[in-house]
Write a protein that holds these residues in place. Structure first.
Motif, PDB file in Angstrom:
ATOM      1  N   ASP A 129      44.187  28.441  40.900  1.00  0.00           N
ATOM      2  CA  ASP A 129      43.367  29.117  39.906  1.00  0.00           C
ATOM      3  C   ASP A 129      42.049  28.372  39.740  1.00  0.00           C
ATOM      4  O   ASP A 129      42.002  27.140  39.824  1.00  0.00           O
ATOM      5  CB  ASP A 129      44.106  29.144  38.561  1.00  0.00           C
ATOM      6  N   LEU A 130      40.987  29.117  39.504  1.00  0.00           N
ATOM      7  CA  LEU A 130      39.683  28.508  39.248  1.00  0.00           C
ATOM      8  C   LEU A 130      39.630  28.041  37.792  1.00  0.00           C
ATOM      9  O   LEU A 130      40.388  28.513  36.954  1.00  0.00           O
ATOM     10  CB  LEU A 130      38.562  29.526  39.474  1.00  0.00           C
ATOM     11  N   THR A 131      38.730  27.103  37.542  1.00  0.00           N
ATOM     12  CA  THR A 131      38.486  26.720  36.157  1.00  0.00           C
ATOM     13  C   THR A 131      37.646  27.809  35.508  1.00  0.00           C
ATOM     14  O   THR A 131      36.579  28.163  36.018  1.00  0.00           O
ATOM     15  CB  THR A 131      37.735  25.378  36.091  1.00  0.00           C
ATOM     16  N   LEU A 132      38.141  28.344  34.410  1.00  0.00           N
ATOM     17  CA  LEU A 132      37.500  29.511  33.824  1.00  0.00           C
ATOM     18  C   LEU A 132      36.236  29.153  33.054  1.00  0.00           C
ATOM     19  O   LEU A 132      36.145  28.073  32.464  1.00  0.00           O
ATOM     20  CB  LEU A 132      38.480  30.209  32.875  1.00  0.00           C
ATOM     21  N   SER A 133      35.296  30.098  33.040  1.00  0.00           N
ATOM     22  CA  SER A 133      34.156  29.986  32.133  1.00  0.00           C
ATOM     23  C   SER A 133      34.673  30.216  30.708  1.00  0.00           C
ATOM     24  O   SER A 133      35.798  30.681  30.519  1.00  0.00           O
ATOM     25  CB  SER A 133      33.111  31.039  32.478  1.00  0.00           C
ATOM     26  N   ALA A 134      33.837  29.907  29.731  1.00  0.00           N
ATOM     27  CA  ALA A 134      34.269  30.062  28.339  1.00  0.00           C
ATOM     28  C   ALA A 134      34.637  31.515  28.038  1.00  0.00           C
ATOM     29  O   ALA A 134      35.653  31.793  27.386  1.00  0.00           O
ATOM     30  CB  ALA A 134      33.170  29.572  27.391  1.00  0.00           C
ATOM     31  N   GLU A 135      33.825  32.442  28.547  1.00  0.00           N
ATOM     32  CA  GLU A 135      34.108  33.871  28.306  1.00  0.00           C
ATOM     33  C   GLU A 135      35.407  34.305  28.978  1.00  0.00           C
ATOM     34  O   GLU A 135      36.203  35.039  28.398  1.00  0.00           O
ATOM     35  CB  GLU A 135      32.974  34.733  28.877  1.00  0.00           C
ATOM     36  N   GLN A 136      35.595  33.839  30.209  1.00  0.00           N
ATOM     37  CA  GLN A 136      36.836  34.182  30.914  1.00  0.00           C
ATOM     38  C   GLN A 136      38.044  33.614  30.183  1.00  0.00           C
ATOM     39  O   GLN A 136      39.060  34.283  30.016  1.00  0.00           O
ATOM     40  CB  GLN A 136      36.803  33.625  32.342  1.00  0.00           C
ATOM     41  N   ALA A 137      37.913  32.358  29.755  1.00  0.00           N
ATOM     42  CA  ALA A 137      39.028  31.706  29.065  1.00  0.00           C
ATOM     43  C   ALA A 137      39.379  32.460  27.793  1.00  0.00           C
ATOM     44  O   ALA A 137      40.564  32.665  27.483  1.00  0.00           O
ATOM     45  CB  ALA A 137      38.675  30.250  28.757  1.00  0.00           C
ATOM     46  N   ALA A 138      38.351  32.905  27.070  1.00  0.00           N
ATOM     47  CA  ALA A 138      38.607  33.659  25.841  1.00  0.00           C
ATOM     48  C   ALA A 138      39.332  34.966  26.161  1.00  0.00           C
ATOM     49  O   ALA A 138      40.244  35.379  25.438  1.00  0.00           O
ATOM     50  CB  ALA A 138      37.293  33.943  25.116  1.00  0.00           C
ATOM     51  N   ALA A 139      38.939  35.597  27.263  1.00  0.00           N
ATOM     52  CA  ALA A 139      39.580  36.857  27.651  1.00  0.00           C
ATOM     53  C   ALA A 139      41.043  36.619  28.028  1.00  0.00           C
ATOM     54  O   ALA A 139      41.933  37.358  27.599  1.00  0.00           O
ATOM     55  CB  ALA A 139      38.825  37.494  28.818  1.00  0.00           C
ATOM     56  N   VAL A 140      41.310  35.573  28.812  1.00  0.00           N
ATOM     57  CA  VAL A 140      42.692  35.287  29.200  1.00  0.00           C
ATOM     58  C   VAL A 140      43.526  34.949  27.953  1.00  0.00           C
ATOM     59  O   VAL A 140      44.661  35.404  27.819  1.00  0.00           O
ATOM     60  CB  VAL A 140      42.758  34.134  30.232  1.00  0.00           C
ATOM     61  N   GLY A 160      33.484  37.969  37.219  1.00  0.00           N
ATOM     62  CA  GLY A 160      34.723  37.202  37.177  1.00  0.00           C
ATOM     63  C   GLY A 160      35.904  37.901  36.534  1.00  0.00           C
ATOM     64  O   GLY A 160      36.835  37.258  36.048  1.00  0.00           O
ATOM     65  N   LYS A 161      35.909  39.241  36.575  1.00  0.00           N
ATOM     66  CA  LYS A 161      37.034  39.991  36.005  1.00  0.00           C
ATOM     67  C   LYS A 161      38.323  39.703  36.768  1.00  0.00           C
ATOM     68  O   LYS A 161      39.376  39.519  36.175  1.00  0.00           O
ATOM     69  CB  LYS A 161      36.740  41.502  36.047  1.00  0.00           C
ATOM     70  N   THR A 162      38.211  39.682  38.108  1.00  0.00           N
ATOM     71  CA  THR A 162      39.404  39.485  38.921  1.00  0.00           C
ATOM     72  C   THR A 162      40.118  38.188  38.549  1.00  0.00           C
ATOM     73  O   THR A 162      41.348  38.161  38.428  1.00  0.00           O
ATOM     74  CB  THR A 162      39.030  39.482  40.418  1.00  0.00           C
ATOM     75  N   GLU A 163      39.346  37.147  38.351  1.00  0.00           N
ATOM     76  CA  GLU A 163      39.949  35.861  37.995  1.00  0.00           C
ATOM     77  C   GLU A 163      40.688  35.950  36.655  1.00  0.00           C
ATOM     78  O   GLU A 163      41.764  35.368  36.489  1.00  0.00           O
ATOM     79  CB  GLU A 163      38.860  34.777  37.954  1.00  0.00           C
ATOM     80  N   VAL A 164      40.126  36.686  35.722  1.00  0.00           N
ATOM     81  CA  VAL A 164      40.797  36.886  34.431  1.00  0.00           C
ATOM     82  C   VAL A 164      42.117  37.624  34.636  1.00  0.00           C
ATOM     83  O   VAL A 164      43.164  37.225  34.100  1.00  0.00           O
ATOM     84  CB  VAL A 164      39.879  37.665  33.454  1.00  0.00           C
ATOM     85  N   PHE A 165      42.077  38.677  35.446  1.00  0.00           N
ATOM     86  CA  PHE A 165      43.309  39.431  35.704  1.00  0.00           C
ATOM     87  C   PHE A 165      44.363  38.531  36.350  1.00  0.00           C
ATOM     88  O   PHE A 165      45.540  38.565  35.981  1.00  0.00           O
ATOM     89  CB  PHE A 165      43.017  40.622  36.638  1.00  0.00           C
ATOM     90  N   LEU A 166      43.939  37.724  37.318  1.00  0.00           N
ATOM     91  CA  LEU A 166      44.885  36.878  38.039  1.00  0.00           C
ATOM     92  C   LEU A 166      45.544  35.868  37.109  1.00  0.00           C
ATOM     93  O   LEU A 166      46.755  35.645  37.174  1.00  0.00           O
ATOM     94  CB  LEU A 166      44.178  36.142  39.189  1.00  0.00           C
ATOM     95  N   GLN A 167      44.745  35.282  36.231  1.00  0.00           N
ATOM     96  CA  GLN A 167      45.326  34.239  35.370  1.00  0.00           C
ATOM     97  C   GLN A 167      46.187  34.837  34.264  1.00  0.00           C
ATOM     98  O   GLN A 167      47.207  34.251  33.886  1.00  0.00           O
ATOM     99  CB  GLN A 167      44.224  33.313  34.843  1.00  0.00           C
ATOM    100  N   ALA A 168      45.803  36.015  33.793  1.00  0.00           N
ATOM    101  CA  ALA A 168      46.670  36.702  32.827  1.00  0.00           C
ATOM    102  C   ALA A 168      47.977  37.091  33.509  1.00  0.00           C
ATOM    103  O   ALA A 168      49.065  36.955  32.936  1.00  0.00           O
ATOM    104  CB  ALA A 168      45.966  37.927  32.254  1.00  0.00           C
ATOM    105  N   ALA A 169      47.876  37.555  34.764  1.00  0.00           N
ATOM    106  CA  ALA A 169      49.076  37.928  35.521  1.00  0.00           C
ATOM    107  C   ALA A 169      49.991  36.719  35.704  1.00  0.00           C
ATOM    108  O   ALA A 169      51.210  36.816  35.542  1.00  0.00           O
ATOM    109  CB  ALA A 169      48.688  38.510  36.880  1.00  0.00           C
TER     110      ALA A 169
END
Ligand code: ADP
Ligand code: ZN
Ligand code: ZN
Length: 662
Positions: A129-140, A160-169
């Motif tokens: 997993d990539l290290t998330l940006s602040a916005e991505q982290a908030a979304a996850v 970076g939507k895909t990364e959010v989906f992957l980490q939520a998954a």
């Protein structure tokens, strides 16, 4: 029961019949588990038909001697359990089809072929997993920990939507639940599958309609057994037989590919919402250009918005420039030609986008306006210069172009608006040293061509790509700097209340291709109508304004999302039969909804000839029902469809919440 040679089973067929038929199991059949979900061959009418067992009758039939015996039980392993059956009953009710038709669209019913290996055996997860940006982290965080169930992840391509989906998954899988991850097109599933397998290894399964029946069945069984826990696929993968879904992901939510165009005409988003509500799962929709339906839900607070504001790979939103096409004899205005020259001079890449395929839009008379139309379908024919034919894109009918207008005899006949093939030719003249390729559904007919062209473009082996919708979607072009939209207003005049929404989304999506990775992306939008709202607002990226304006129009005109529609198309070879059948349906609907149209009574529009009045030799008439009270309308329409038998020689297409209005 002992005096009845049984047992009996209830069987449905993929036919528009509500009846569940009772059969006797073959005497040699030894049940090894549940009977529900087994495929069978059964004597039916004068022949034999494949069907599915959906249950056992509560009581023995009153006259067992009349009950026929199944020819064969095809499966040993059941294809579905009670949950799928429940879903199928809901689909049948919601989309007004039979249980057999619903199941046929949901489960892999085709016969078992010789087994093919689907993928090379065990695949190990490799990527981290990539290290998330602040916005991505908030979304996850929201997707995994907040109490709301429904989310919209808004962000442009590359945010970076895909990364959010992957980490939520990942989080959901770690809870022991499953994830269904949908994309609107089969082509995108392969790209995504690779990403997912790198992250999650053999926990990934792929489901879509273009797998061979054997492949599909194998994936289906891997999901049923719990071996595969992350399902990726197109529309029909929403029905994957997961035991306990925790998350449904629908990327590019606004795409029409999520709606089925054959019976049952379901929308994967609607099915996902229903399934999620039953399972206590979350749903996350994602896009840069939400559908108006989703926008409306967000504005009403029923869908929580999560936003990703910036590009993570160094890109920035492109500068968008509108250029008036009026009076231009070429498809490329001087402004666009200059921009292409300077982009190429810098060693960067260009995409020219056209919302149309083939050489021309139409073959028409410049004196009287007469348009060459298909003799089977009432749509304009397209001239394909390479083959020197006129082609109908609905039924495939071909004809030679004429030299003389058949209506007025003028010799000034030709093409008004050009297609990609002609543009490719112009480009060859204008930029002779550029390495150019064309990508549209004609060139894509050659297997592997699209992939090869896109890969060459990605690798920088091409300078300039001309194409239709195929270049506009989810692809990464690192060297791309300039996107030209050649005739932005094509599509605005379609007889469809979503025409503006579609044109708007398309311009926004195409613009999103430019400057994906670099901060100097440029978009030139050529149009005959630079002042029309969807084009102007799309060019300026004024989403909220466009939505406000478009929603106000929809409300004023009583269109979705403020009302809901049911569309019934009657088709058949014989115009008179089709017309009278549509008339009978309309009359019965008027009787069912006698009140003045309004909150208390649905409105019945038609019968009227469809915008596409003939397709492949079938005449088409439609009745449209519209209401703010969906249950009332739905119940009434279902009653009418049941009570008015389908006329001989005609066929009904029933579309609840239609997307296609043509
Ligand atoms: P989208 O799905 O919104 O189009 P992606 O998730 O594909 O966006 O991300 C776009 C690019 O940004 C990809 O190359 C991805 O690897 C990269 N990326 C995404 N998230 C991060 C992150 N947190 N840190 C660094 N790069 C990222
Ligand atoms: Zn003419
Ligand atoms: Zn045709």
């Amino acid at each position: 029961m002992a005096d009845h040679p049984g047992p009996w089973v209830q069987v449905v067929f993929p036919l528009p019949l509500e009846t569940e038929f009772t059969y006797r199991l073959p005497p040699e059949f030894v049940p090894r588990g549940a009977l529900e979900g087994l495929r069978v061959k059964a004597p039916f009418r004068t022949g034999e038909k494949e069907g599915l067992i959906v249950g056992v009758p509560a009581e023995a039939p009153s006259d067992p001697s009349k009950i026929k015996t199944l020819t064969k039980v095809t499966d040993t392993l059941t294809l579905f359990g009670p949950l799928t059956l429940l879903t199928a009953r809901w689909v049948a009710r919601q989309y007004l089809c039979s249980l057999g038709e619903a199941l046929a669209a949901m489960v892999p019913v085709a016969r078992r072929e010789r087994e093919l290996p689907v993928w090379t055996a065990e695949e190990q997860a490799a990527d981290h997993d990539l290290t998330l940006s602040a916005e991505q982290a908030a979304a996850v965080r929201a997707l995994t920990s907040d109490p709301e169930k429904l989310y919209y992840l808004r962000g442009m391509t590359g945010s970076g939507k895909t990364e959010v989906f992957l980490q939520a998954a990942r989080w959901v899988l770690a809870q022991g639940r499953q994830v269904i991850y949908l994309v609107p097109e089969i082509a995108l599933t392969w790209q995504l599958r690779e990403t997912l397998v790198h992250r999650f290894g053999s926990a990934v399964a792929v489901l879509h309609s273009r797998l061979t029946p054997a492949q599909k069945l194998k994936e289906w069984h891997r999901i049923q057994s719990g071996e595969a826990r992350l399902v990726v696929g197109a529309r029909s993968a929403v029905f994957a037989p997961v035991a306990d879904p925790g998350l449904f992901i629908l990327d590019e939510e606004h795409e029409g590919g999520y709606k089925s165009s054959s019976t049952p005409r379901y929308h994967a988003r609607q099915v996902a919402l229903w399934l999620a509500a039953r399972a206590g799962a979350k749903v996350v929709l994602g896009s840069a250009t939400p559908s108006l339906e989703a926008v409306h839900l967000m504005r009403e607070g029923k869908l929580r918005t999560l936003s990703l504001g910036r590009r993570l790979a160094g890109g920035a939103p492109p500068a968008v420039k509108l250029v008036n096409l009026r009076g231009s004899t070429s498809s490329l205005t001087p402004e666009l030609i200059d921009a292409v020259h300077s982009t190429l001079a810098r060693g960067r890449q260009v995409v020219l986008f056209l919302n149309r395929r083939g050489f021309t839009q139409s073959f028409s008379c410049k004196t009287c306006g007469h348009e060459a139309q298909c003799r089977n379908c009432s749509v304009g024919m397209t001239w394909h210069k390479g083959r020197n034919i006129l082609l109908c894109h609905y039924c495939g009918y071909q004809a030679r172009p004429t030299q003389v207008c058949p209506r007025c005899g003028s010799l000034d006949v030709g093409w008004a608006v050009v297609g990609t093939e002609h543009i490719e030719e112009e480009i060859g003249t204008l930029f002779p040293s550029a390495r150019t390729a064309r990508l549209d559904s004609d060139t894509a007919e050659v297997r592997g061509h699209a992939e090869a062209v896109l890969e060459a473009f990605r690798q920088g082996e091409l300078d300039l790509l001309v194409g239709t919708q195929m270049v506009a979607k989810g692809l990464n072009f690192p060297g791309l700097q300039l996107v030209g939209i050649l005739h932005a207003d094509l599509g605005l005049a379609l007889p469809d209340f979503r025409a503006a929404e579609r044109v708007y989304a398309l311009i926004r999506q195409v613009s999103g291709r430019a400057g994906r990775f670099l901060p100097d992306g440029e978009v030139i939008v050529q149009t005959l109508r630079p002042d029309s709202a969807p084009i102007l607002l799309a060019a300026q990226g004024r989403d909220e304004e466009f939505w406000t304006q478009e929603l106000a129009l929809r409300k004023a005109l009583d269109f979705p999302p403020f009302t809901r529609l049911v569309r019934i198309v009657v088709r058949g070879k014989d115009e008179e039969r089709v017309r009278s059948e549509a008339g009978r349906l309309a009359q019965a609907l008027h009787q069912a909804f006698p009140g003045p149209p309004g909150p208390g009574s649905p409105e019945v529009l038609g019968p009227v000839e469809c915008a596409l009045a003939t397709v492949a030799g079938n005449r088409r008439w439609q009745v449209l029902i519209r209401s703010t009270d969906f249950p009332l309308m739905h119940h009434g329409v279902a009653g009418v469809l049941r009570s008015v038998p389908t006329g001989a020689g005609t066929y009904r297409e029933i579309d609840v919440d239609p997307l296609n209005m043509l």
